[in-house]
Scaffold this motif. Structure first.
Motif, PDB file in Angstrom:
ATOM      1  N   ASP B 143     -20.479 -37.130 -13.522  1.00 32.92           N
ATOM      2  CA  ASP B 143     -20.917 -35.845 -12.959  1.00 32.92           C
ATOM      3  C   ASP B 143     -21.592 -36.009 -11.604  1.00 32.92           C
ATOM      4  N   ASN B 144     -21.971 -37.203 -11.321  1.00 30.39           N
ATOM      5  CA  ASN B 144     -22.666 -37.481 -10.068  1.00 30.39           C
ATOM      6  C   ASN B 144     -21.648 -37.508  -8.926  1.00 30.39           C
ATOM      7  N   ARG B 145     -21.825 -36.618  -7.948  1.00 30.34           N
ATOM      8  CA  ARG B 145     -20.841 -36.499  -6.882  1.00 30.34           C
ATOM      9  C   ARG B 145     -20.970 -37.594  -5.835  1.00 30.34           C
ATOM     10  N   GLU B 146     -22.133 -38.223  -5.829  1.00 26.74           N
ATOM     11  CA  GLU B 146     -22.350 -39.233  -4.788  1.00 26.74           C
ATOM     12  C   GLU B 146     -21.507 -40.486  -5.080  1.00 26.74           C
ATOM     13  N   PRO B 147     -20.849 -41.017  -4.076  1.00 26.40           N
ATOM     14  CA  PRO B 147     -20.133 -42.280  -4.309  1.00 26.40           C
ATOM     15  C   PRO B 147     -21.113 -43.341  -4.810  1.00 26.40           C
ATOM     16  N   LYS B 161     -15.609 -44.488  -6.253  1.00 28.03           N
ATOM     17  CA  LYS B 161     -15.603 -43.211  -6.971  1.00 28.03           C
ATOM     18  C   LYS B 161     -16.090 -43.457  -8.387  1.00 28.03           C
ATOM     19  N   ARG B 162     -16.733 -42.457  -8.967  1.00 26.65           N
ATOM     20  CA  ARG B 162     -17.267 -42.618 -10.318  1.00 26.65           C
ATOM     21  C   ARG B 162     -16.301 -42.050 -11.350  1.00 26.65           C
TER      22      ARG B 162
END
Ligand SMILES: Cc1cc2nc3c(=O)[nH]c(=O)nc-3n(C[C@H](O)[C@H](O)[C@H](O)COP(=O)(O)OP(=O)(O)OC[C@H]3O[C@@H](n4cnc5c(N)ncnc54)[C@H](O)[C@@H]3O)c2cc1C
Lengths: 540, 299
Positions: B143-147, B161-162
């Motif tokens: 859910d974390n948008r940060e790379p 990418k997560r």
């Protein structure tokens, strides 16, 4: 390997290329580069597979054309099940068209083994002629799987080719091929043969390990059909849930094929006879390639011979057995001081012969270790689940000498037939073994056996009880003739031991061997080098 | 002497020998049939007699239905954490949430180096494991948008990418004995998975628990967030004895219940490849332990 087709040609087994967006010229140049790379590296370009990944939709014409260029693997890039189905629907037609084109052009179909593998081929075997049905599973000396199939349990081997049929039809194919090859043939089921004929040096082995099904045919008559490649440990486990067992040998790794064509002297021999006495029918492939079914009425002569001398008559591809109802058994392991080896042996003989049939015993002697008394190990089965009966039966055996150790358990049959060691056979060298059948353990025999043991000539000297139900079968009923014997004796030694040479007399047998034809010598069939004609109970 | 109040789970610790590959599968299925909760496998990727544990886990996941699966424990030095995280999430998704991530710092450095892995000192290996946990949790944090960026000494992830997130909260269990590792468990892991035979005495469990609890508290975590686990071996015998896990099932049950109540152990993995022993463990020992522990906890 994709990209660098030249690299694929030199070192890889295949060149994989995505055709989307690739011009036909570039594709053909790639294929040519694979060929060139292979030749540069001294390889046959046919060693390198060509794989094409294509975007749909495609037609049979396209696929046929690609196959014609040399792409043997055609892969559709899609995530759409309908496209996959449409593609699969084209396959039969494409296969047929390609096969026809190849037939016309005289192209040989099959995988070309690498130059490194071909360099290790043995003379006298036409490897290119291996039937298509067997080629994929065939193993030759340069193959990675060779180490797992070359040897059997007791011996090392270096066959030039191992064929591994999966069906009776493939056994027929294998024999047809082998008939044209001027090298020795070995037939292997479980690979526990003592003679070593289930492997060889430079010859062909037909390995029946894949014919290993175990199937109940009829609950009421306890009729089961078992493939020769099954192991007795697996058979014991498969029959146990039905409350049945077939008396086999003492070790679960032994194969059905070798044992059920020779004899089968097991832990329930005196109660239930030999393994061959439970064979009701066989399917076998004869040397001329014909498949026959033999039983009491169809080919009765063959059925007679297959029970005792099966390996001389053909390749059994399925056995039908009648299993026995077998419940819990008493199983004892006794260790006795065997300082008075002859006395102990003689007492053993008397006790076993006097015991009811529910008792079957094996006694093993090894050479005395320095500073320690010689010991005898007895393994005995009592077919009873009543502890008092078991103890009653075992007591006389425990009394034949000073008892050093004992263990008695109540166990179902699979509990005493261990599963095979996993993994390939690791046999090495050429151990020598001789066996013979003995009517009674007379004082003379016992003394000769003691001298023999003390000479250090054998590291394993075993006396199994037969008699009982084994002797109920008339000698002329099967090719296992020596029914009146009460004991089977087996001695093993390291390679080359003088006493194991052919014609050497079994120690002291003048007083008791029952070898039908040559009463004072090791039965001829039991030589490790001769064929086992009418081999009376020899452990092969 | 702490009972963390965890529900009890019983598992198997199965040898991934490759000599008879299907036998390993059969033993795993036997563990499932015996009602065990977990099938776990050691991981020694440099050992040619073993099946590759990851491949085995994937395969048995497809051949079982209910039992949870884990490495016991996976060899981090030969399994790069970013890939491992996606592989773990994938297997958890494919198996319907049945995968757990038992992880180890690595110990046999000659063999690891021989396989092309990096040789680390034991201390370095703990730090590497700590970084790896950050990478793994970072990948799972879909859910974390940060790379994802982890700039560690041993592992670097630079803008990956997560995702995917696993199907269920996959537990990260560490095989550990020494204080540094125990403190790492307290800070970052979900389970402590030692092998009984490698402990000097049961005191080691109590001492280890104390170290973990303190580190957890220091990191602002509830010590109950960490499951206490144990690989055990033993023999089933008809006669009872005064030895640990050598006797009839009832004796096993009493001894394991004591380990649960007094030492907080909640997951017991039996090291055995014998379907019969696994059946006794799953069908007789496990229910009896649960009953004893429930009765005692209710008092
Ligand atoms: C550890 C061990 C324990 C043993 N215990 C016992 C025992 O308790 N009792 C006992 O009686 N024997 C015993 N034996 C001997 C064993 O029964 C024989 O060696 C038997 O032939 C082994 O069968 P196999 O299929 O495993 O052997 P293989 O080596 O595969 O075959 C042996 C020979 O049998 C022939 N043969 C094999 N399959 C077929 C077939 N399908 N059709 C025709 N011929 C075939 C071939 O000529 C082959 O050379 C034991 C042997 C070992 C090594």
């Amino acid at each position: 390997m994709s990209g660098a087709p030249d690299l694929a040609g030199r070192v890889a087994d295949g060149w994989s290329v995505a055709l989307t967006g690739l011009a036909p010229d570039a594709r053909r140049a790639g294929l040519a580069a694979v060929d060139d790379g292979a030749r540069t590296a001294g390889r046959d370009p046919r060693e390198v597979h060509r794989l094409a990944t294509i975007g749909g939709p495609v037609s049979a014409d396209t696929l046929e054309a690609l196959a014609g260029e040399g792409f043997g693997v055609l892969v559709l890039a899609t995530a759409d099940p309908d496209e996959v189905r449409a593609f699969a629907g084209l396959v039969p037609e494409v296969r047929a068209r390609v096969a026809a084109a190849r037939a016309q052009a005289g192209v040989r179909v099959g995988t070309v083994r690498s130059a490194a593998v071909r360099a290790r081929r043995r003379p006298g075997i036409d490897y290119d002629a291996i039937p298509a049905s067997l080629a994929d599973r065939a193993v030759e000396p340069g193959d990675a799987q060779y180490g797992g199939v070359r040897s059997n349990y007791l011996r090392g081997g270096s066959p030039g080719l191992v064929l591994r049929p999966r069906t009776t039809a493939e056994v027929v194919d294998a024999l047809a091929y082998v008939r044209g090859q001027d090298v020795p043939l070995g037939v292997r089921s479980g690979g526990h043969g003592v003679s070593g004929r289930s492997t060889n040096d430079g010859g062909i082995v037909i390995d029946l390990g894949a014919l290993n099904s175990i199937e109940v045919l009829d609950e009421a008559t306890r009729r089961v059909r078992i493939g020769p490649g099954a192991r007795w440990g697996e058979v014991a486990r498969a029959l146990h849930p039905h409350g049945w067992a077939i008396t086999s040998g003492d070790y679960g790794g032994v194969g059905v094929g070798g044992l059920a064509t020779a004899g089968g002297i097991g832990f329930m021999a005196r109660e239930h006879g030999l393994t061959i006495d439970h064979v009701r029918a066989v399917e076998m492939v004869l040397a001329d390639g014909s498949v026959v079914h033999a039983d009491e009425t169809r080919h009765p002569d063959l059925f007679w011979g297959v029970r005792g001398a099966g390996s001389a008559l053909g390749i059994v591809t399925a056995f039908e057995f009648e299993a026995d109802e077998v419940g819990l058994l008493g199983f004892a392991q006794l260790t006795l001081d065997a300082s008075d080896t002859a006395g102990l042996l003689q007492a053993y003989g008397e006790v076993v012969e006097a015991a009811p049939r529910d008792v079957t015993a094996f006694l093993i002697l090894g050479p005395p270790r320095r500073g320690q008394p010689a010991v005898a190990r007895i393994m005995a089965t009592v077919d009873s689940d009543d502890p008092d009966t078991i103890i009653d039966r075992l007591q006389p055996l425990a009394d034949i000498g000073p008892l050093l150790d004992q263990q008695v358990v109540l166990t179902p049959y699979p509990g005493i037939i261990a599963l095979p060691d996993p993994g390939p056979h690791q046999g090495q060298g050429e151990p020598a073994t001789r066996s013979g059948l003995v009517e009674h353990i007379t004082p003379e025999f016992a003394q000769a056996a003691e001298r023999f043991l003390r000479s250090g000539a054998t590291y394993f000297f075993q006396f199994r009880s037969v008699g009982g139900a084994v002797a109920d079968v008339p000698p002329e009923a099967t090719a296992y003739a020596s029914r009146s014997a009460n004991f089977s004796a087996v001695a093993s030694a390291a390679a080359g031991a003088a006493w194991t040479r052919r014609g050497t007399r079994w120690p002291g047998t003048s007083a008791g061997s029952t070898g039908a034809s040559r009463p004072t010598a090791v039965p001829a069939g039991c030589s490790t080098r001769t064929r086992p004609r009418r081999c009376g109970g020899c452990a092969r | 002497m702490t009972d963390y109040g965890h529900d009890l789970r019983f598992g198997s610790f199965i040898t991934p020998a490759n000599a008879a590959p299907q036998q390993v599968v059969a033993v795993t299925q036997a563990a499932e049939e015996a009602g065990l909760d977990l099938a776990t496998f050691q991981d020694h990727p440099y050992q040619p007699r073993f099946l590759d544990t990851w491949t085995l886990l994937s395969y048995v996941a497809a051949r079982t239905e209910r039992i949870h699966l884990s490495g016991n424990v996976l060899n981090l030095p030969l399994r790069p954490p970013a890939v491992l995280a996606r592989a773990a999430a994938s297997l958890d998704l494919l198996s319907g949430g049945r995968f757990e991530l038992g992880l180890g710092a690595g110990g046999f450095w000659d063999a690891i180096a021989a396989m092309g892995g990096r040789r680390l000192s034991p201390g370095q290996a703990v730090d590497a494991l700590s970084e790896a946990i950050d990478v793994i949790r970072g990948v799972w944090d879909a859910d974390n948008r940060e790379p994802l960026r982890v700039h560690g000494t041993y592992y670097q992830v630079d803008g990956a990418k997560r995702g995917p997130a696993p199907a269920h909260p996959v537990g990260i269990w560490l095989g550990a004995y020494k204080p540094r590792m125990l403190r790492l468990i307290g800070r970052k892991a979900d389970g402590w998975l030692p092998t009984l035979a490698y402990l000097d005495s049961l005191r080691d469990i109590a001492d280890g628990n104390a170290v973990i609890d303190e580190a957890a508290a220091g990191a602002g975590r509830d010590p109950r967030a960490i499951r206490r686990q144990l690989n055990v071996g033993g023999q089933f015998r008809t006669a009872s004895s005064d030895r640990l896990l050598a006797g009839p099932p009832e004796q096993w049950a009493e001894q394991l219940a004591a380990l649960a109540l007094e030492y907080g152990v909640a997951d017991f993995m039996l090291a055995s490849d014998d379907p019969q022993a696994l059946a006794v463990f799953g069908e007789q020992v496990a229910p009896a332990v649960r009953e004893l522990v429930a009765a005692e906890r209710a008092r």
